[in-house]
Design an enzyme around this catalytic site. Structure first.
Site, PDB file in Angstrom:
ATOM      1  N   LYS A   1      13.485  -9.263  19.088  1.00 18.10           N
ATOM      2  CA  LYS A   1      12.534  -8.176  18.863  1.00 18.10           C
ATOM      3  C   LYS A   1      11.581  -8.099  20.038  1.00 18.10           C
ATOM      4  CE  LYS A   1      11.461  -5.341  15.350  1.00 18.10           C
ATOM      5  NZ  LYS A   1      12.328  -4.677  14.406  1.00 18.10           N
TER       6      LYS A   1
ATOM      7  N   GLY B   1       6.440   7.671   7.473  1.00 19.02           N
ATOM      8  CA  GLY B   1       7.018   7.758   8.812  1.00 19.02           C
ATOM      9  C   GLY B   1       8.480   8.159   8.761  1.00 19.02           C
ATOM     10  N   ASN B   2       9.224   7.696   9.767  1.00 22.54           N
ATOM     11  CA  ASN B   2      10.627   8.123   9.936  1.00 22.54           C
ATOM     12  C   ASN B   2      11.504   7.743   8.753  1.00 22.54           C
ATOM     13  OD1 ASN B   2      10.055   9.093  12.524  1.00 22.54           O
ATOM     14  ND2 ASN B   2      10.268   7.028  13.369  1.00 22.54           N
ATOM     15  N   VAL B   3      11.412   6.474   8.308  1.00 23.57           N
ATOM     16  CA  VAL B   3      12.283   6.035   7.208  1.00 23.57           C
ATOM     17  C   VAL B   3      11.838   6.690   5.907  1.00 23.57           C
ATOM     18  CG1 VAL B   3      13.103   4.075   5.858  1.00 23.57           C
ATOM     19  CG2 VAL B   3      12.764   3.816   8.312  1.00 23.57           C
ATOM     20  N   ALA B   4      10.536   6.644   5.637  1.00 23.69           N
ATOM     21  CA  ALA B   4      10.035   7.160   4.364  1.00 23.69           C
ATOM     22  C   ALA B   4      10.382   8.637   4.194  1.00 23.69           C
ATOM     23  CB  ALA B   4       8.525   6.968   4.285  1.00 23.69           C
TER      24      ALA B   4
ATOM     25  N   GLY C   1       3.512   4.619   3.367  1.00 26.48           N
ATOM     26  CA  GLY C   1       3.956   5.040   4.700  1.00 26.48           C
ATOM     27  C   GLY C   1       4.731   6.333   4.579  1.00 26.48           C
TER      28      GLY C   1
HETATM   29  P1  NAD Z   1       7.044   4.773  11.394  1.00 31.19           P
HETATM   30  O1  NAD Z   1       6.114   4.319  12.455  1.00 31.19           O
HETATM   31  O2  NAD Z   1       7.772   6.055  11.592  1.00 31.19           O
HETATM   32  O3  NAD Z   1       6.272   4.870  10.005  1.00 31.19           O
HETATM   33  C1  NAD Z   1       5.340   3.937   9.548  1.00 31.19           C
HETATM   34  C2  NAD Z   1       4.221   4.722   8.888  1.00 31.19           C
HETATM   35  O4  NAD Z   1       3.380   3.823   8.191  1.00 31.19           O
HETATM   36  C3  NAD Z   1       3.338   5.464   9.904  1.00 31.19           C
HETATM   37  O5  NAD Z   1       3.301   6.823   9.548  1.00 31.19           O
HETATM   38  C4  NAD Z   1       1.976   4.774   9.765  1.00 31.19           C
HETATM   39  O6  NAD Z   1       0.901   5.664   9.959  1.00 31.19           O
HETATM   40  C5  NAD Z   1       2.035   4.289   8.322  1.00 31.19           C
HETATM   41  N1  NAD Z   1       1.128   3.206   7.984  1.00 31.19           N
HETATM   42  C6  NAD Z   1       0.753   2.124   8.718  1.00 31.19           C
HETATM   43  N2  NAD Z   1      -0.074   1.337   8.014  1.00 31.19           N
HETATM   44  C7  NAD Z   1      -0.231   1.918   6.796  1.00 31.19           C
HETATM   45  C8  NAD Z   1      -0.950   1.587   5.625  1.00 31.19           C
HETATM   46  N3  NAD Z   1      -1.681   0.477   5.554  1.00 31.19           N
HETATM   47  N4  NAD Z   1      -0.875   2.410   4.554  1.00 31.19           N
HETATM   48  C9  NAD Z   1      -0.139   3.532   4.613  1.00 31.19           C
HETATM   49  N5  NAD Z   1       0.583   3.908   5.696  1.00 31.19           N
HETATM   50  C10 NAD Z   1       0.528   3.114   6.771  1.00 31.19           C
HETATM   51  O7  NAD Z   1       8.063   3.562  11.117  1.00 31.19           O
HETATM   52  P2  NAD Z   1       9.482   3.624  10.418  1.00 31.19           P
HETATM   53  O8  NAD Z   1      10.515   3.682  11.473  1.00 31.19           O
HETATM   54  O9  NAD Z   1       9.492   4.639   9.330  1.00 31.19           O
HETATM   55  O10 NAD Z   1       9.575   2.155   9.800  1.00 31.19           O
HETATM   56  C11 NAD Z   1       8.839   1.802   8.630  1.00 31.19           C
HETATM   57  C12 NAD Z   1       9.008   0.318   8.332  1.00 31.19           C
HETATM   58  O11 NAD Z   1      10.383   0.032   8.154  1.00 31.19           O
HETATM   59  C13 NAD Z   1       8.545  -0.631   9.448  1.00 31.19           C
HETATM   60  O12 NAD Z   1       8.042  -1.805   8.893  1.00 31.19           O
HETATM   61  C14 NAD Z   1       9.808  -0.930  10.211  1.00 31.19           C
HETATM   62  O13 NAD Z   1       9.736  -2.172  10.892  1.00 31.19           O
HETATM   63  C15 NAD Z   1      10.791  -0.973   9.073  1.00 31.19           C
HETATM   64  N6  NAD Z   1      12.164  -0.704   9.487  1.00 31.19           N
HETATM   65  C16 NAD Z   1      12.456   0.467  10.100  1.00 31.19           C
HETATM   66  C17 NAD Z   1      13.775   0.710  10.486  1.00 31.19           C
HETATM   67  C18 NAD Z   1      14.178   2.009  11.146  1.00 31.19           C
HETATM   68  O14 NAD Z   1      15.376   2.294  11.225  1.00 31.19           O
HETATM   69  N7  NAD Z   1      13.249   2.836  11.579  1.00 31.19           N
HETATM   70  C19 NAD Z   1      14.773  -0.240  10.217  1.00 31.19           C
HETATM   71  C20 NAD Z   1      14.419  -1.416   9.536  1.00 31.19           C
HETATM   72  C21 NAD Z   1      13.103  -1.632   9.190  1.00 31.19           C
END
Ligand code: NAD
Length: 366
Positions: free
Chosen positions: A80, A182-185, A180
């Site tokens: 990482k 973001g992208n995954v949500a 959250g």
């Molecule tokens: P992202 O940055 O697109 O979304 C994360 C969101 O969480 C952001 O919008 C941020 O503002 C919000 N956030 C941060 N702290 C917060 C809090 N205390 N309360 C509410 N919202 C908060 O990231 P993502 O790609 O959607 O990934 C989300 C999680 O999943 C991360 O932990 C990442 O490591 C994990 N993950 C992602 C992937 C992937 O394919 N993108 C794969 C495996 C794991």
């Protein structure tokens, strides 16, 4: 913090501190274990309050990637990267190019991709300096961003949890508290909305939660209200360590199934605490492996459909983990570790090598 003690305890092979005065880059790359293949894991950009927090994060995240690849049956190791900085204000192309040169200097022992705070554009800049980067091709039908496939895996994982708790895997009418937006949500909310789950969503940037709500009919709630919300499933999709002494006792949901990495602040005590509270926890690195499985299939030249099929198997992997947990009377996290460690002991499957076609990584994974 005694860095060598930390590294020895977690079993890391190599930790690289990267500094580039000209661009202001301050980054750390951690390679945890390459016994199953080259280490692969995204690069996170975050405004860490202290360097120690950044080091702790990268050590935990890279170790999680080793376990994730192992439990998912992939011939990849765990690594990482973290870049210390504000992803909203500190990004420049020069900074990502400087980072790319550090990735390149590792000669393929570490392959990077997107994570929190970085996106496909950033990785394309990194790619100008190194071929050891993925999540950028157009091999699958979308942009190369692994998030939609991660979301698909979490969706199947949620269904496995629901099956375990209720005997049916339907999510219709179930209340999901999404932390959250973001992208995954956002991708996950589309699946949940299609199945008519009732979604409650929050983000520290409220416009992000509002935009997902506009797309899916979710209800927006305040960040501090998400734990105590009356819900069936708590879905952490923001940052790690959200399951701790303070949050577990107030959680209303009886299922935790979400994408965030390192959800348990302390793997052992909080894993046990969840059992005491009658909460079923889908181990983070198992349920969020969809993106990694997608990338591994992409590297192998497999089709999107093949990747999706393999991601569906997260459902069965979790069912297996739940039954090991019951049988051995251990937390689901310990049961998942047990499966992953078994795989690490067995070693690589027979054909497993990474080569390069033109400027791209190509993995041959049996
Ligand atoms: P992202 O940055 O697109 O979304 C994360 C969101 O969480 C952001 O919008 C941020 O503002 C919000 N956030 C941060 N702290 C917060 C809090 N205390 N309360 C509410 N919202 C908060 O990231 P993502 O790609 O959607 O990934 C989300 C999680 O999943 C991360 O932990 C990442 O490591 C994990 N993950 C992602 C992937 C992937 O394919 N993108 C794969 C495996 C794991």
């Amino acid at each position: 913090m005694s860095l060598f003690n930390e590294i020895t305890t977690y079993g890391h092979e190599q930790v690289v501190f990267c500094s580039d005065k000209k661009t202001g880059l301050r980054a750390i790359i951690a390679i945890h274990n390459t016994s199953l293949g080259p280490s692969l894991g995204g690069t996170r950009m975050w405004n860490y309050a202290t360097d120690t927090l950044a080091i702790t994060d990268v050590l935990r995240l890279s170790r999680g990637m080793t376990y994730k690849a192992a439990v998912s049956g992939l011939n990849l190791g765990g690594g990482k990267g973290v870049i210390i900085g504000n992803p909203n204000t500190d990004k420049t192309d020069e900074l990502f190019r400087a980072y790319g040169r550090f990735v390149d200097s590792l000669g393929g022992r570490y392959i990077t991709a997107e994570d929190v705070g970085t996106n496909v554009h950033d990785m394309e800049i990194v790619h100008q300096e190194t071929k050891h980067v993925t999540g950028i091709d157009q091999a699958f039908k979308d942009s190369g961003d692994p998030s939609p496939l991660t979301a698909l895996g979490v969706y199947y994982g949620m269904k496995a949890c629901m099956k375990e708790m209720t005997g049916s895997d339907s999510l219709a009418g179930k209340r999901v508290a999404m932390q959250g937006a973001g992208n995954v949500a956002s991708a996950l909310c589309n699946y949940l909305a299609k199945e008519e789950a009732k979604i409650f969503i929050t983000d520290i940037y409220s416009h992000k939660a509002q935009s997902v709500a506009a797309m899916t009919g979710a209800t927006v709630v305040q960040p501090h209200d998400i734990y105590e919300l009356h819900s069936d499933i708590f879905c952490p999709c923001a940052l790690g360590a959200v399951l701790n002494e303070r949050t577990i006792p107030v959680l209303k949901a009886k299922i935790i199934a979400g994408a965030a990495n390192n959800q348990l602040a302390d793997e052992h005590s909080h894993g046990a605490m969840l059992i005491d509270h009658g909460i079923l926890y889908a181990p983070d690195y198992v349920i969020n492996a969809g993106g990694l499985i997608g990338v591994a299939n992409q590297l192998d030249g497999n089709s999107y459909e093949t990747a999706k099929k393999q991601i569906e198997s997260i459902y069965e992997t979790l069912r297996n983990i739940f039954s090991i947990s019951k049988e051995k009377k251990v937390s689901t996290h310990v049961a998942a570790n047990h499966l992953a460690e078994q795989r690490l002991e067995q070693g690589k499957r027979p054909v497993g090598k990474i080569s390069y076609s033109g400027n791209h990584v190509v993995a041959h994974i049996a």
